[in-house]
Scaffold this motif. Structure first.
Motif, PDB file in Angstrom:
ATOM      1  N   LYS A 163       0.852  -1.183   0.000  1.00 56.84           N
ATOM      2  CA  LYS A 163       0.000   0.000   0.000  1.00 56.84           C
ATOM      3  C   LYS A 163       0.887   1.230   0.000  1.00 56.84           C
ATOM      4  O   LYS A 163       1.926   1.259   0.653  1.00 56.84           O
ATOM      5  N   VAL A 164       0.438   2.251  -0.712  1.00 56.20           N
ATOM      6  CA  VAL A 164       1.234   3.476  -0.857  1.00 56.20           C
ATOM      7  C   VAL A 164       0.488   4.600  -0.168  1.00 56.20           C
ATOM      8  O   VAL A 164      -0.682   4.872  -0.470  1.00 56.20           O
ATOM      9  N   GLY A 165       1.139   5.259   0.772  1.00 56.46           N
ATOM     10  CA  GLY A 165       0.515   6.379   1.479  1.00 56.46           C
ATOM     11  C   GLY A 165       1.514   7.052   2.389  1.00 56.46           C
ATOM     12  O   GLY A 165       2.586   6.517   2.691  1.00 56.46           O
ATOM     13  N   ALA A 216      -1.798   1.824  -8.721  1.00 56.98           N
ATOM     14  CA  ALA A 216      -3.248   1.871  -8.963  1.00 56.98           C
ATOM     15  C   ALA A 216      -3.932   2.633  -7.839  1.00 56.98           C
ATOM     16  O   ALA A 216      -3.629   2.434  -6.662  1.00 56.98           O
ATOM     17  N   SER A 217      -4.816   3.530  -8.258  1.00 57.77           N
ATOM     18  CA  SER A 217      -5.657   4.244  -7.298  1.00 57.77           C
ATOM     19  C   SER A 217      -7.056   3.646  -7.418  1.00 57.77           C
ATOM     20  O   SER A 217      -7.769   3.880  -8.393  1.00 57.77           O
ATOM     21  N   ILE A 218      -7.435   2.826  -6.402  1.00 63.16           N
ATOM     22  CA  ILE A 218      -8.666   2.038  -6.459  1.00 63.16           C
ATOM     23  C   ILE A 218      -9.739   2.708  -5.618  1.00 63.16           C
ATOM     24  O   ILE A 218      -9.501   3.083  -4.467  1.00 63.16           O
ATOM     25  N   ASN A 219     -10.918   2.861  -6.207  1.00 64.78           N
ATOM     26  CA  ASN A 219     -12.025   3.491  -5.499  1.00 64.78           C
ATOM     27  C   ASN A 219     -12.649   2.506  -4.516  1.00 64.78           C
ATOM     28  O   ASN A 219     -13.087   1.424  -4.894  1.00 64.78           O
ATOM     29  N   GLU A 220     -12.660   2.893  -3.216  1.00 63.44           N
ATOM     30  CA  GLU A 220     -13.288   2.075  -2.180  1.00 63.44           C
ATOM     31  C   GLU A 220     -14.254   2.950  -1.391  1.00 63.44           C
ATOM     32  O   GLU A 220     -13.884   3.561  -0.387  1.00 63.44           O
ATOM     33  N   GLY A 221     -15.442   3.063  -1.884  1.00 65.10           N
ATOM     34  CA  GLY A 221     -16.441   3.911  -1.230  1.00 65.10           C
ATOM     35  C   GLY A 221     -16.077   5.375  -1.376  1.00 65.10           C
ATOM     36  O   GLY A 221     -15.946   5.894  -2.485  1.00 65.10           O
ATOM     37  N   LEU A 268      -7.866   4.007  -2.501  1.00 62.55           N
ATOM     38  CA  LEU A 268      -6.757   3.231  -1.966  1.00 62.55           C
ATOM     39  C   LEU A 268      -5.644   3.213  -2.994  1.00 62.55           C
ATOM     40  O   LEU A 268      -5.842   2.787  -4.133  1.00 62.55           O
ATOM     41  N   ASP A 269      -4.455   3.682  -2.598  1.00 58.38           N
ATOM     42  CA  ASP A 269      -3.303   3.701  -3.499  1.00 58.38           C
ATOM     43  C   ASP A 269      -2.422   2.498  -3.205  1.00 58.38           C
ATOM     44  O   ASP A 269      -1.939   2.324  -2.063  1.00 58.38           O
ATOM     45  N   VAL A 270      -2.221   1.659  -4.209  1.00 60.68           N
ATOM     46  CA  VAL A 270      -1.421   0.444  -4.036  1.00 60.68           C
ATOM     47  C   VAL A 270      -0.414   0.339  -5.177  1.00 60.68           C
ATOM     48  O   VAL A 270      -0.529   1.016  -6.207  1.00 60.68           O
ATOM     49  N   LYS A 271       0.555  -0.546  -4.962  1.00 55.86           N
ATOM     50  CA  LYS A 271       1.602  -0.727  -5.965  1.00 55.86           C
ATOM     51  C   LYS A 271       1.848  -2.208  -6.169  1.00 55.86           C
ATOM     52  O   LYS A 271       2.027  -2.974  -5.196  1.00 55.86           O
ATOM     53  N   PHE A 272       1.842  -2.644  -7.445  1.00 47.34           N
ATOM     54  CA  PHE A 272       2.118  -4.024  -7.820  1.00 47.34           C
ATOM     55  C   PHE A 272       3.452  -4.049  -8.568  1.00 47.34           C
ATOM     56  O   PHE A 272       3.626  -3.330  -9.554  1.00 47.34           O
ATOM     57  N   THR A 273       4.382  -4.880  -8.129  1.00 38.03           N
ATOM     58  CA  THR A 273       5.707  -4.932  -8.748  1.00 38.03           C
ATOM     59  C   THR A 273       5.951  -6.313  -9.332  1.00 38.03           C
ATOM     60  O   THR A 273       5.760  -7.336  -8.645  1.00 38.03           O
TER      61      THR A 273
END
Length: 640
Positions: free
Chosen positions: A352-354, A409-414, A418-423
């Protein structure tokens, strides 16, 4: 040769350059040109002389009217005539910058020579094109050629150098044809496609040339006079000439019959964007790059017939069932149309990115199901989390030089994102997963039909950031998509990511649809289709100014900023006259007259532009043949 039979006869020498022979003939002043041609051909012996005609080098004119007496043409005993071929082999550079060795008639007006060339390669509406000189030598009294000869290693010299690009194999073009798919055959042998053309050469864009106002102005001084033969304008056998779209008013662009025309026009438009001949905003630049990206992707993976979207069918059927008062069920047709999805799963590093997140990346097993990605701990069958990728904002985080392949990816959760990173570990894994993420973000089932094309698009995205074959500069291939000034502002990775992002909505376009969309976007640019000339206005300031010629108006521009100072529309033009002695043009408008001389080109070229655009505006019926007489009346002028 027998002596003259009477005082009316006199001797005339004729040289045949193809065989290096000079013959002397007894002629009379009232002998017709055709009679002399027969006499010369008979004397030279049995051979096919049907393509030969008399050429008068001193006056730079062909003697092609057979019944006109020699005296009427001005021929006298001291005249030196040549008996030579009318068709000669020229290296014709097409709008896509490839070169074809062609047999071109140099004894007819250039306008008709263009007609014959366009017919041989399958381009409709030949009147929109014309021949240009290559600026490879100085000519006394020629403004444009002498300007470029004095500026070595400039933008324009590179742009006009035909040897910068790959030549097609040379061949005799007497037996040539173009197939429906744009393949060009000469003598039964394919010499390449003129629909899917070559890339931009690295040498031009890597040197980062940028055109000045003078470059743009003198460039238009290189057009040939459409009313005179090319031979009369200094063109000789094996010379290079450029075929270009000259009048930017295109009638009836039809993908069904204009594959060659659209493709060549697309290439000319692309070059004008990449070389910054036409200005555009950064956002417009990415739009053009995205269209080009889709063109090249479609060339690799030709599109099949479009298939109806299953989700749209389901929605339409559900609405119908509700309206009939029945219970909605899944469409049997839709079930039948669903294709088996390629399974997208594997191990990926995730974090998770934050601002408040300090945890590093951990490896999980991920698997896509429809538009969602499920996350599993190693060895477990139950997912620990599920992320819906539909509508997610995706940003590739890539450095091909350092083998860094990640997706943010910036994923909409309500109410929150949520900012996450896939490597990913490898390039192939990155392309497979990025393709799946991109499809899912647009509401398509990851791994279904179209995934292979998405993977290819992602591979092209990575290729944009690699060194090209001709240069070891990282990311030099990005210069094939965007102008140099964009690369000076942003990193290569950001430019490539922007191109991929803008491409997101174009993946259903065929190659011709993408090219046509590129052309339509080009037509909407503010400076589209403006040809520049350096002029001196009478009654205005004494220094040189800039005049723009567009398809519907003349524009006086500021030489430094290119700001439009004044506009004169052709619709308000009453008359225009030229004083050929002092080379001055006078135009009478509803709001008053203007007069000017042209400093960057022969005034005949500027006159031909105005008359040509008026002619183009008069074309209404797409089935009407070209009115050649009217074209010459509007563009020919009178230099008597």
């Amino acid at each position: 040769m027998p002596p003259p039979k009477s005082n009316r006869e006199w001797e005339l020498s004729v040289f045949t350059p193809e065989i290096g022979a000079t013959k002397t003939f007894l002629v009379t002043s009232d002998m017709g040109v055709g009679e002399l041609v027969v006499k010369v051909a008979t004397t030279l012996g049995p051979q096919d002389w049907s393509d030969y005609a008399l050429w008068w080098p001193e006056r730079e004119m062909w003697l092609t009217r057979p019944r006109v007496p020699l005296a009427n043409e001005g021929v006298q005993s001291d005249s030196k005539l040549h008996f030579t071929k009318q068709h000669k082999q020229l290296n014709v550079q097409l709008p896509d910058r490839t070169i074809v060795n062609m047999s071109v008639n140099l004894a007819i007006p250039s306008f008709h020579a263009v007609e014959q060339v366009c017919k041989s390669i399958g381009i409709r509406r030949f009147e929109e094109l014309s021949f240009m000189r290559c600026a490879n030598r100085a000519v006394e009294g020629h403004q444009a050629l002498n300007y470029f000869a004095s500026r070595k290693n400039s933008y324009a010299n590179a742009l006009l150098d035909p040897l910068l690009v790959k030549n097609r194999p040379t061949a005799d073009q007497t037996d040539s044809r173009v197939t429906a798919d744009g393949e060009y055959y000469v003598g039964g042998t394919s010499i390449g496609s003129i629909v899917n053309s070559a890339d931009v050469p690295d040498g031009l864009l890597l040197d980062r040339w940028s055109p000045s106002s003078n470059d743009k102005s003198y460039l238009h001084g290189l057009w040939f006079d459409s009313s005179r033969p090319l031979f009369s304008q200094g063109v000789e056998e094996k010379d290079f000439v450029q075929l270009r779209f000259k009048y930017f008013r295109f009638l009836d662009l039809d993908p069904l019959v204009d594959s060659v025309r659209i493709s060549q026009l697309y290439e000319q438009a692309r070059w004008s964007i990449l070389t910054e001949d036409v200005d555009c905003t950064e956002e417009e630049t990415y739009t053009f790059a995205a269209h080009q990206f889709q063109v090249q992707l479609s060339a690799i993976t030709p599109k099949d017939e479009p298939v109806a979207d299953v989700s749209d069918l389901d929605e339409a059927l559900t609405n119908l069932q509700f309206s009939l008062g029945t219970q909605p069920t899944q469409s049997g047709a839709a079930v039948a149309m669903k294709e088996p999805s390629e399974r997208i799963d594997g191990d990926i590093k995730f974090q998770k990115v934050g601002k408040l997140t300090l945890k590093g990346a951990k490896t999980y097993r991920f698997a896509f199901q429809d538009c969602s990605v499920h996350m599993y701990k190693k060895g477990e069958a139950t997912p620990v989390n599920r992320y819906n990728i539909r509508g997610a904002e995706l940003t590739p985080d890539v450095d091909v030089e350092k083998d860094k392949f990640a997706i943010r990816a910036s994923i909409n959760e309500g109410d929150d994102d949520l900012d996450v990173k896939f490597t990913m570990e490898t390039e192939d894994d990155f392309c497979k997963w990025l393709a799946a993420f991109r499809m899912a973000s647009r509401g398509k089932t990851a791994g279904s039909s179209g995934h292979r094309e998405e993977v290819l698009a992602c591979k092209m995205f990575l290729d944009m950031q690699r060194p090209s074959k001709a240069s070891q500069e990282p990311g030099s291939l990005v210069g094939h998509y965007v102008p140099p000034r964009v690369l000076k502002k942003k990193s290569l990775a950001k430019v490539a990511a922007q191109v991929l992002d803008f491409h997101g909505n174009l993946d259903r376009q065929t190659i011709l649809e993408s090219k046509l969309a590129y052309i339509r976007s080009w037509e909407h640019l503010q400076d589209f289709g403006i040809s520049y000339f350096i002029v001196k206005f009478q009654g205005f300031r004494t220094k040189d100014e800039l005049l723009g010629v567009a398809y519907n108006r003349l524009i006086r521009l500021d030489p430094q900023t290119h700001a439009h100072l004044r506009t004169w529309h052709y619709a308000t033009m009453k008359t225009w006259d030229i004083n050929w002695e002092i080379k001055e043009m006078k135009i009478e408008h509803e709001d008053g007259p203007i007069a000017f001389t042209c400093r960057s080109a022969d005034l005949k070229i500027l006159h031909e532009f105005i008359g040509g655009y008026i002619f183009m505006s008069m074309r209404k019926d797409v089935h009407e043949t070209v009115n050649t007489e009217l074209f010459f009346k509007l563009t020919g002028g009178w230099e008597g």
